[in-house]
Write an enzyme that holds these catalytic residues in place. Sequence first.
Site, PDB file in Angstrom:
ATOM      1  N   GLY A 189      70.607   0.039  31.229  1.00 33.68           N
ATOM      2  CA  GLY A 189      70.483  -1.020  30.410  1.00 33.68           C
ATOM      3  C   GLY A 189      70.359  -2.344  31.225  1.00 33.68           C
ATOM      4  N   THR A 248      62.336   3.880  28.208  1.00 33.47           N
ATOM      5  CA  THR A 248      62.100   2.682  27.562  1.00 33.47           C
ATOM      6  C   THR A 248      62.254   1.657  28.512  1.00 33.47           C
ATOM      7  OG1 THR A 248      64.530   2.371  27.016  1.00 33.47           O
ATOM      8  CG2 THR A 248      62.981   3.398  25.476  1.00 33.47           C
ATOM      9  N   SER A 249      62.442   1.710  29.849  1.00 33.90           N
ATOM     10  CA  SER A 249      62.614   0.716  30.753  1.00 33.90           C
ATOM     11  C   SER A 249      61.255   0.362  31.437  1.00 33.90           C
ATOM     12  CB  SER A 249      64.004   1.046  31.564  1.00 33.90           C
ATOM     13  OG  SER A 249      63.417   1.946  32.399  1.00 33.90           O
ATOM     14  N   ASP A 292      74.243   6.107  20.249  1.00 32.67           N
ATOM     15  CA  ASP A 292      74.673   6.236  21.570  1.00 32.67           C
ATOM     16  C   ASP A 292      76.152   6.429  21.441  1.00 32.67           C
ATOM     17  OD1 ASP A 292      75.404   3.696  20.761  1.00 32.67           O
ATOM     18  OD2 ASP A 292      74.510   2.614  22.666  1.00 32.67           O
ATOM     19  N   SER A 298      75.398  14.136  28.183  1.00 34.88           N
ATOM     20  CA  SER A 298      74.082  13.547  28.718  1.00 34.88           C
ATOM     21  C   SER A 298      74.351  13.478  30.146  1.00 34.88           C
ATOM     22  CB  SER A 298      73.620  12.439  27.860  1.00 34.88           C
ATOM     23  OG  SER A 298      72.435  12.217  28.703  1.00 34.88           O
TER      24      SER A 298
END
Lengths: 502, 502
Positions: free
Chosen positions: A179, A209-210, A267, A275
Amino acid sequence: MSLSTPASLRFRPLGIDTSAEYVVYMHAGCHICRAEGFAAQTRVAVSANERTVIATLNIVRGDLLGIDEASLSVSAQCALGVRAGVMLQFSHVPVLASASHVRAKVFGQTLDRAAMQAIVDDAVSGRLSDLHLAAFVTACAGERLTFDETVELTEAMVAAGMRLDWQRHPVVDKHCVGGLPGNRTTPIVVAIVTACGLVMPKTSSRAITSPAGTADMMEVLAPVDLDADAIRRVVDQTGGCIVWGGGMQLSPADDVLIRIERPLDLDSDGQLVASILSKKLSAGSERVLIDLPVGPTAKVRDAAAAERLTNRLIAVGTRLGLRVKVRQSDGRQPVGRGIGPSLEARDVLQVLNNDPQAPQDLVERALALAGDVLELGDAVALGGGLVLARDTLESGLAWKQFQAICAAQGGLRAVPQAPLCHLVDAPRAGVVGAIDNRVLARIAKLAGAPQSKAAGVDLLVKLAEPVERQQPLYAIHAEAPGELHYALSYALAHPEVIQLEN
Amino acid sequence: MSLSTPASLRFRPLGIDTSAEYVVYMHAGCHICRAEGFAAQTRVAVSANERTVIATLNIVRGDLLGIDEASLSVSAQCALGVRAGVMLQFSHVPVLASASHVRAKVFGQTLDRAAMQAIVDDAVSGRLSDLHLAAFVTACAGERLTFDETVELTEAMVAAGMRLDWQRHPVVDKHCVGGLPGNRTTPIVVAIVTACGLVMPKTSSRAITSPAGTADMMEVLAPVDLDADAIRRVVDQTGGCIVWGGGMQLSPADDVLIRIERPLDLDSDGQLVASILSKKLSAGSERVLIDLPVGPTAKVRDAAAAERLTNRLIAVGTRLGLRVKVRQSDGRQPVGRGIGPSLEARDVLQVLNNDPQAPQDLVERALALAGDVLELGDAVALGGGLVLARDTLESGLAWKQFQAICAAQGGLRAVPQAPLCHLVDAPRAGVVGAIDNRVLARIAKLAGAPQSKAAGVDLLVKLAEPVERQQPLYAIHAEAPGELHYALSYALAHPEVIQLEN
């Protein structure tokens, strides 16, 4: 049709990429649709080469396919390993026990290990539909996974994939909950701790997504797409590696669940723990340091959430024989300057070379983490990690070790620079009051990262820093004018990315 | 690309039917994918003709499309109303408030009316993805919808579609919760109660997973696909109608949610109540009788579940100004003999004609329900309904009325008969101990029902009936040899469909 007509159709590739979803295409007039009662969106079992996938049916109402032909999405074609002209067999989908387990969880029942394994196995094989996976993910969200279920889910995820065994102990690892743009500490930590004799075979991911994953950034500096034998050779030679783990089937269920969780923005702690720990256990790690950035625009937003997650990571890890240490870190702004593969690689090289230009926040963050890992791996007594880490970096040993790892992976590469660069200036004087990690990441992606390796954002100011009017706040790097323009338009529309206070 | 390039591509139809899901196809090399960062499975806003849909992106990696072309699934093409060559515009999907509401519900929060409306509206317009809908349905399952939420969901579903107003009062209606093959009481009930002067405009559905819906069966006897004006004319003339309601946008959210719930096998009470009552409120009904068959292979399987559902139907109905009466009925076996449009139509005509061959269970079930509706509509004092219903049927008034309705809808048709018929005999002597509704329905569907109107199953025995060895248990009717063969293979593989006891 008569019973003697086999339920088979000739495969004709159409080249439709549906990502991980398996789709099968049949003509509306096809005898199998009619005989089997298949309609659009029916789940259908498709077999060839003694393999079977379960795919969602799309009906073709034109001349794209003949009535004796069928097509498959690229993913399903790959899974079956078929070429044009191969005959595909079709049948109804058997009743899945895993679907009943999902239903049981939805209705509040607690699942046991066997039920979790059935769900995870069918998720990995594609037998469970995306709708069922969404139901499962939802039913587990909001603290609805018990501690035991979290343990079982983690175990099931490990069992559903490969598990590496390095034959050396202890195997240390680190993971960042993410994040935070930049924050590219991994290559530095691996270099330092393996220079000190620990074994740290780091399998990393590419960006989903980063603007960059560790593997994307590392690929700027050395090959990362190595097979299992090559990785083992690198680790035998150097004690470490920084490679892409995606080709090795380490907890493949994790990738499947993330694909569903991300668009739903779910999440839950239980799934996040399963995960992270399933990936680490699969990678053969024994002692893991977890970097947990906390901040309003990071993944974990406040101290209470961080504390809950920390406790669960440690408890589940302990149950599964994994020694876990969590370092909660400042997640209010990016770490380092670069956001994007090449710009982050430049930061990493500056740190490893003890360059006076090196971003000091990245230096200190990497040293703190490396110190923790050194202590976790018993390379040094408790309290001595940070000093050993700093010595190893400042003496040049870490840089020597990093070069050795790159050489073993296939050779150190030069960092490419983007041909285009645009500076975004401060509209007025002030003090940097807040930085929005998510908007910054989005600008870097629009500029082309990570596909365009040299693209991204260079952040030129930090929180609490005073700035003059028209002082550059950040630079956008791009490889194509369109991408630069596009990122810039978005940036100008989001001045809140860097908030100036008086 | 530069900013001056509009984000548009030329539409080329491919004729791919994905059912209700909107899918957009773009070439992998297309500048929009690259500039916007679209990848396979991204949700993309597609506009044309001043309309916008949100579609899931599939990437074409061959020559199916040019790089300046895009295609749409049949559903998305219809929703946008576009033809080949029209330019389509593309943009990112705005952040949906409804997605946050879904997330809130997943995490256990209670939704208010506005949040429910946002979810329902976005479900109907296709803005919410199937994954989000699955999450919503899951989050509401297992008694997680409060009473107030059930009321709000029902209201929101009504508000999201058309609402009919018949300008006459009271408007009565009936609904069967389903799961029972045959049980085709609706045409008989409508004929009886409208013959007695009540207003009963019945909008029915086609089969989704069953061998026949009321609309499928009625279509054998008269046109059912009437527009709103035609329906109003029929009701003005006769007081009733039996038409297909699917074209009138009555609670379209119900169809969307059912599409998601069915594959997940999630039938929570709250959603079932909202589903039934939203359809009835939208259809302008004021007093509704609900037939609730209870049995081990019916939809509602035991008395406790039936009681819970009954209470909630009545309570939510009352809150919304709908007078609801529930009749729990025997759901252990089919009602009538025929299963499939024509075979059920034959049963209905036999009953209405007071044919001595008419299945007595269907006669009695229809009379009981008609009696209830007559009382509910104040056509007769409490307790007098059954007698009035029987008089109306036996006097021939109901048959006369049914003919008038069919004539007003476009003319009574002759019932087609299937060219092929195969009798399935008892393997041994015994007493019928159990009948599996689900297996029987499946056999009828494999035989071709409801697409092949004359196809289906004729059940020739009832529970507790003694049978001789080789006495026919049921007949399979089919229009094509392949379908007969197919149904028969399945039937022979499932001898448990009719269990014989000693």
